[in-house]
Write a protein that holds these residues in place. Sequence first.
Motif, PDB file in Angstrom:
ATOM      1  N   GLN A 115       6.206   4.894  -6.361  1.00 24.38           N
ATOM      2  CA  GLN A 115       6.151   5.362  -7.740  1.00 24.38           C
ATOM      3  C   GLN A 115       5.159   6.510  -7.918  1.00 24.38           C
ATOM      4  O   GLN A 115       5.021   7.034  -9.020  1.00 24.38           O
ATOM      5  N   GLY A 133      12.429   7.235  -9.975  1.00 21.67           N
ATOM      6  CA  GLY A 133      11.505   6.118  -9.841  1.00 21.67           C
ATOM      7  C   GLY A 133      10.029   6.458  -9.807  1.00 21.67           C
ATOM      8  O   GLY A 133       9.199   5.565  -9.667  1.00 21.67           O
ATOM      9  N   SER A 157       1.139   1.090  -6.269  1.00 18.36           N
ATOM     10  CA  SER A 157       2.302   1.576  -5.540  1.00 18.36           C
ATOM     11  C   SER A 157       1.873   2.228  -4.242  1.00 18.36           C
ATOM     12  O   SER A 157       0.724   2.651  -4.099  1.00 18.36           O
ATOM     13  N   SER A 214      11.243   4.233  -0.502  1.00 11.10           N
ATOM     14  CA  SER A 214      12.263   4.056  -1.544  1.00 11.10           C
ATOM     15  C   SER A 214      11.707   3.473  -2.839  1.00 11.10           C
ATOM     16  O   SER A 214      12.246   3.746  -3.910  1.00 11.10           O
ATOM     17  N   ASP A 215      10.638   2.700  -2.756  1.00  7.94           N
ATOM     18  CA  ASP A 215      10.081   2.114  -3.979  1.00  7.94           C
ATOM     19  C   ASP A 215       8.753   2.752  -4.395  1.00  7.94           C
ATOM     20  O   ASP A 215       8.055   2.229  -5.262  1.00  7.94           O
TER      21      ASP A 215
END
Length: 192
Positions: free
Chosen positions: A69, A94, A9, A66-67
């Motif tokens: 982790q 998330g 990530s 936004s993504d």
Amino acid sequence: MEVFTKIESKTVVLPQTNIDTDQIIPARFLKVTDKSGLGENAFADWRYDATGGSNLDFPLNQPQFSDAQVLVAGDNFGCGSSREHAPWALLGCGLRAVISTRIADIFRSNALKNGLLPVVVPPAFHQKLLGTPGAAIMIDLTSQTLTTAVDGTSESFEIDGFARYCMLNGLDHLEFLLQQGALIQSYEEAHS
């Protein structure tokens, strides 16, 4: 609990030190009977302005993160009260792992019981991560290593053996105990 073996990530960085559980999830959001919706309120006092609008300067509100982790936080993350809602909120938005130079013991315990991996790294490695928001990172729980894509450097990290087993197998404590049913029954029969 979701299985955690390896994640790759980008990171989101909150360099503030002493981020306590009331900053992670303010007390006014603790009047819930389940975990749903807590992610929306993670860091609420920093994420939203007085009118409830998004604070676009806050990293979790920025589209490039936004993504993400993996949260890279300042020293002494998760201090304060023992609320289990804090890891629930982080998972709800998330995140799967938190990296710092020091993570409060009660927060660490609550995080591990809920599938959020708390990772403690040395100060020099931590500074590298703080200085490169959005950098790609790989966390391998099997080998207990963290590797950056920036320069390929790795650091090992410690984790309690039982917590590691549970996370690798996606088990919370109750699920682990339920798996021991035959052994428990056998013990009870031998000792009744």
